[in-house]
Design an enzyme around this catalytic site. Structure first.
Site, PDB file in Angstrom:
ATOM      1  N   ARG A  93       0.836  -1.207   0.000  1.00  0.00           N
ATOM      2  CA  ARG A  93       0.000   0.000   0.000  1.00  0.00           C
ATOM      3  C   ARG A  93       0.870   1.256   0.000  1.00  0.00           C
ATOM      4  O   ARG A  93       0.489   2.280  -0.561  1.00  0.00           O
ATOM      5  CB  ARG A  93      -0.925  -0.012   1.219  1.00  0.00           C
ATOM      6  CG  ARG A  93      -1.952  -1.141   1.166  1.00  0.00           C
ATOM      7  CD  ARG A  93      -2.824  -1.162   2.382  1.00  0.00           C
ATOM      8  NE  ARG A  93      -3.807  -2.236   2.336  1.00  0.00           N
ATOM      9  CZ  ARG A  93      -3.654  -3.425   2.903  1.00  0.00           C
ATOM     10  NH1 ARG A  93      -2.551  -3.726   3.573  1.00  0.00           N
ATOM     11  NH2 ARG A  93      -4.604  -4.331   2.819  1.00  0.00           N
ATOM     12  N   ASP A 153      -9.501  -4.790   8.395  1.00  0.00           N
ATOM     13  CA  ASP A 153      -8.628  -5.833   8.943  1.00  0.00           C
ATOM     14  C   ASP A 153      -9.264  -6.471  10.182  1.00  0.00           C
ATOM     15  O   ASP A 153      -9.159  -7.680  10.398  1.00  0.00           O
ATOM     16  CB  ASP A 153      -7.266  -5.232   9.316  1.00  0.00           C
ATOM     17  CG  ASP A 153      -6.719  -4.386   8.195  1.00  0.00           C
ATOM     18  OD1 ASP A 153      -6.023  -4.923   7.325  1.00  0.00           O
ATOM     19  OD2 ASP A 153      -7.025  -3.176   8.162  1.00  0.00           O
ATOM     20  N   ARG A 156     -11.878  -8.857   9.115  1.00  0.00           N
ATOM     21  CA  ARG A 156     -11.254 -10.104   8.651  1.00  0.00           C
ATOM     22  C   ARG A 156     -10.785 -10.937   9.841  1.00  0.00           C
ATOM     23  O   ARG A 156     -10.992 -12.158   9.894  1.00  0.00           O
ATOM     24  CB  ARG A 156     -10.053  -9.777   7.759  1.00  0.00           C
ATOM     25  CG  ARG A 156     -10.453  -9.202   6.406  1.00  0.00           C
ATOM     26  CD  ARG A 156      -9.246  -8.682   5.632  1.00  0.00           C
ATOM     27  NE  ARG A 156      -9.630  -8.314   4.275  1.00  0.00           N
ATOM     28  CZ  ARG A 156      -9.008  -7.400   3.543  1.00  0.00           C
ATOM     29  NH1 ARG A 156      -7.953  -6.755   4.026  1.00  0.00           N
ATOM     30  NH2 ARG A 156      -9.414  -7.132   2.328  1.00  0.00           N
ATOM     31  N   HIS A 180      -2.992   0.198   8.623  1.00  0.00           N
ATOM     32  CA  HIS A 180      -3.748  -0.655   7.700  1.00  0.00           C
ATOM     33  C   HIS A 180      -2.722  -1.086   6.650  1.00  0.00           C
ATOM     34  O   HIS A 180      -2.582  -0.472   5.600  1.00  0.00           O
ATOM     35  CB  HIS A 180      -4.898   0.128   7.064  1.00  0.00           C
ATOM     36  CG  HIS A 180      -5.532  -0.592   5.900  1.00  0.00           C
ATOM     37  ND1 HIS A 180      -6.122  -1.831   6.015  1.00  0.00           N
ATOM     38  CD2 HIS A 180      -5.654  -0.258   4.586  1.00  0.00           C
ATOM     39  CE1 HIS A 180      -6.579  -2.213   4.840  1.00  0.00           C
ATOM     40  NE2 HIS A 180      -6.295  -1.282   3.948  1.00  0.00           N
TER      41      HIS A 180
HETATM   42  N1  LIG Z   1      -9.066   1.432   3.043  1.00  0.00           N
HETATM   43  C1  LIG Z   1      -9.184   0.193   2.640  1.00  0.00           C
HETATM   44  O1  LIG Z   1      -9.341  -0.715   3.475  1.00  0.00           O
HETATM   45  C2  LIG Z   1      -9.142  -0.095   1.162  1.00  0.00           C
HETATM   46  C3  LIG Z   1      -9.541  -1.337   0.648  1.00  0.00           C
HETATM   47  C4  LIG Z   1      -9.477  -1.537  -0.735  1.00  0.00           C
HETATM   48  C5  LIG Z   1      -9.003  -0.521  -1.571  1.00  0.00           C
HETATM   49  N2  LIG Z   1      -8.631   0.678  -1.035  1.00  0.00           N
HETATM   50  C6  LIG Z   1      -8.115   1.786  -1.858  1.00  0.00           C
HETATM   51  O2  LIG Z   1      -9.179   2.503  -2.471  1.00  0.00           O
HETATM   52  C7  LIG Z   1      -8.639   3.228  -3.607  1.00  0.00           C
HETATM   53  C8  LIG Z   1      -9.533   3.028  -4.809  1.00  0.00           C
HETATM   54  O3  LIG Z   1      -9.409   1.695  -5.273  1.00  0.00           O
HETATM   55  P1  LIG Z   1     -10.267   1.151  -6.515  1.00  0.00           P
HETATM   56  O4  LIG Z   1     -10.003  -0.295  -6.620  1.00  0.00           O
HETATM   57  O5  LIG Z   1     -11.667   1.641  -6.415  1.00  0.00           O
HETATM   58  O6  LIG Z   1      -9.542   1.908  -7.713  1.00  0.00           O
HETATM   59  P2  LIG Z   1     -10.161   2.192  -9.168  1.00  0.00           P
HETATM   60  O7  LIG Z   1      -9.010   2.419 -10.063  1.00  0.00           O
HETATM   61  O8  LIG Z   1     -11.179   1.156  -9.514  1.00  0.00           O
HETATM   62  O9  LIG Z   1     -10.964   3.568  -8.963  1.00  0.00           O
HETATM   63  C9  LIG Z   1     -10.342   4.752  -8.656  1.00  0.00           C
HETATM   64  C10 LIG Z   1     -11.217   5.867  -9.203  1.00  0.00           C
HETATM   65  O10 LIG Z   1     -10.697   7.124  -8.754  1.00  0.00           O
HETATM   66  C11 LIG Z   1     -10.906   8.046  -9.796  1.00  0.00           C
HETATM   67  N3  LIG Z   1     -10.055   9.232  -9.594  1.00  0.00           N
HETATM   68  C12 LIG Z   1      -8.707   9.324  -9.681  1.00  0.00           C
HETATM   69  N4  LIG Z   1      -8.300  10.578  -9.395  1.00  0.00           N
HETATM   70  C13 LIG Z   1      -9.415  11.292  -9.086  1.00  0.00           C
HETATM   71  C14 LIG Z   1      -9.660  12.630  -8.696  1.00  0.00           C
HETATM   72  N5  LIG Z   1      -8.643  13.502  -8.552  1.00  0.00           N
HETATM   73  N6  LIG Z   1     -10.929  13.008  -8.463  1.00  0.00           N
HETATM   74  C15 LIG Z   1     -11.963  12.149  -8.624  1.00  0.00           C
HETATM   75  N7  LIG Z   1     -11.791  10.847  -8.970  1.00  0.00           N
HETATM   76  C16 LIG Z   1     -10.540  10.435  -9.215  1.00  0.00           C
HETATM   77  C17 LIG Z   1     -10.594   7.253 -11.057  1.00  0.00           C
HETATM   78  O11 LIG Z   1     -11.127   7.875 -12.230  1.00  0.00           O
HETATM   79  C18 LIG Z   1     -11.260   5.916 -10.733  1.00  0.00           C
HETATM   80  O12 LIG Z   1     -12.606   5.875 -11.159  1.00  0.00           O
HETATM   81  C19 LIG Z   1      -7.213   2.686  -3.799  1.00  0.00           C
HETATM   82  O13 LIG Z   1      -6.281   3.604  -3.244  1.00  0.00           O
HETATM   83  C20 LIG Z   1      -7.226   1.392  -3.006  1.00  0.00           C
HETATM   84  O14 LIG Z   1      -5.929   1.019  -2.565  1.00  0.00           O
HETATM   85  C21 LIG Z   1      -8.711   0.902   0.305  1.00  0.00           C
END
Ligand SMILES: NC(=O)c1ccc[n+]([C@@H]2O[C@H](COP(=O)([O-])OP(=O)(O)OC[C@H]3O[C@@H](n4cnc5c(N)ncnc54)[C@H](O)[C@@H]3O)[C@@H](O)[C@H]2O)c1
Length: 310
Positions: A93, A153, A156, A180
């Site tokens: 991450r 987490d 899980r 995380h």
């Molecule tokens: N916190 C957690 O437990 C957890 C769990 C899973 C994923 N995530 C994180 O969530 C984030 C998103 O993951 P995802 O799989 O949905 O990615 P994804 O690529 O499917 O979607 C990301 C979206 O963000 C948009 N985007 C990018 N820059 C932007 C901006 N400046 N303004 C508006 N929209 C914007 C993109 O167009 C895209 O639609 C990642 O950083 C991922 O690591 C966090």
């Protein structure tokens, strides 16, 4: 599932990718809000997802799901940030830090302009450092900026302990705290069900802690990303805020002397309500857990410095 529709509640999701849409879909099905606004730099993607979700209304009940821009967010009580890149196979991450810090900074600036009162829930990774970036960049009080942290987490962890014991995970009280990410700390000393200590041997504990820590990696190796459980987590936290539930959740918050730590954001158990974080709890931990949490804080602080964000 939680009860009826929360009336006149507006939630925005910035980043209509897999995570943002999983959260929006869960919120629609659970009737968390009466209005769900999707903001994405790819406006047509947000529009497509909103149209798709709207077709579920006849079955789950009326809610307005729309593509929106930041200027439309004045009424949003909670804004979820799920925009940014996710991990690819083999990445951690922390590898996402620089690019996603820029994205979160620009979003927080827009939110200060257009939704200054909203509670901001950050899910973008690495969530701990990005929550700190958001707290530092935003003019809103720190209690109103929260990271999803180790809520996923901990879910899980509880699921795996529950499976081991043959007890519903909902009856397992157990937390993962700290980052995380890879330095997360499973809190075995306080894990319990019905007032009974979770008493597993070293091999069982190691297996469960490892499976909790590597869960995202294992899912990404198979489907390329994780989205469904984090979508449920986000919907659960949004409801806790809107309904002023005041339950305990392990969330990313700035530490202000807990465990003698400062200048770092990571997960501690927090009481969450309508105004955001109401209290950060400091559970009684054993010496090894305290040491591991200090190590986790060090990992985050070093990554923040290395990315030039400290
Ligand atoms: N916190 C957690 O437990 C957890 C769990 C899973 C994923 N995530 C994180 O969530 C984030 C998103 O993951 P995802 O799989 O949905 O990615 P994804 O690529 O499917 O979607 C990301 C979206 O963000 C948009 N985007 C990018 N820059 C932007 C901006 N400046 N303004 C508006 N929209 C914007 C993109 O167009 C895209 O639609 C990642 O950083 C991922 O690591 C966090």
């Amino acid at each position: 599932m939680a009860g009826g529709m929360i009336q006149s509640r507006s939630v925005a999701v910035v980043g209509a990718g897999s995570v943002g849409v999983a959260a929006a879909s869960t919120m629609l099905v659970q009737k968390t809000a009466s209005e769900i606004l999707l903001v994405d730099k790819d406006a047509s993607r947000a529009e497509g997802h909103a149209m798709d979700l709207m077709h579920g209304q006849a079955l789950v009940g009326r809610a307005d799901v729309r593509a929106a821009s930041f200027a439309d967010l004045a009424a949003a009580q909670v804004v979820v940030i799920a925009a940014g890149r996710n991990q690819k196979k083999g990445e951690s991450r922390l590898d996402l830090l620089r690019g996603n810090a820029e994205i979160v900074t620009s979003i927080v600036e827009e939110l200060d302009r257009h939704a200054p009162e909203a509670i901001v829930l950050v899910a973008t990774n690495p969530v701990d450092i990005l929550t700190r970036v958001a707290v530092k960049r935003s003019r809103r009080p720190a209690a109103r900026i929260i990271g999803t942290g180790t809520t996923l987490d901990s879910a899980r962890f509880r699921a795996l302990i529950g499976a081991e014991l043959g007890v519903s995970p909902r009856s397992i009280h157990a937390y993962v705290l700290g980052e995380h990410g890879d330095s997360q700390v499973p809190i075995w000393s306080q894990a319990s069900f019905g007032g009974v200590k979770v008493d597993l041997d070293g091999t069982q504990r190691t297996r469960i802690a490892d499976a909790t820590r590597t869960a995202a990696r294992e899912i990404i190796a198979r489907k390329g990303y994780t989205d469904l459980a984090i979508g449920i987590v986000i919907a659960h936290l949004v409801r806790a805020i809107l309904a002023d539930e005041r339950g305990v959740h392990p969330l990313t918050v700035p530490l202000e002397g807990q465990l003698d730590l400062r200048n770092v954001c990571m997960s501690m158990p927090c009481i969450l309500g309508r105004e955001g974080i109401m209290r950060v709890l400091e559970p009684k931990l054993d010496a090894e857990e305290v040491a591991a949490l200090r190590t986790s804080a060090g990992v985050l602080q070093r990554a923040e410095r290395a990315a030039g964000l400290a």
